[in-house]
Design a protein around this motif. Structure first.
Motif: not given
Length: 71
Positions: A10-14, A16-22, A24-33
């Protein structure tokens, strides 16, 4: 996935590197699913009706049954 891992993602979604943030968001979505699927399975095993599960997830009974009906 442990709570600490989720917090780090969740912290990594912030980042500065948009690739790293994206990523992290992908992994959060997978974990939520994965978490949602496990909770739905537990709810069904404990006898909760599809309509009750759907109401808690904020979706229609048909949608939750279509997604998890084979669980």
């Amino acid at each position: 996935m442990e709570v600490g891992d989720v917090m780090r993602l969740a912290q990594a979604t912030g980042d500065d590197d948009p690739r790293a943030a994206l990523a992290a968001a992908r992994e959060l979505r997978r974990a939520a699913d994965r978490t949602e699927a496990a909770v739905v399975r537990r709810a069904r095993v404990s006898g909760l009706a599809w309509a009750d599960i759907a109401a808690q997830l904020g979706v229609s009974k048909q949608a939750v049954h279509k997604k998890y009906g084979r669980c």
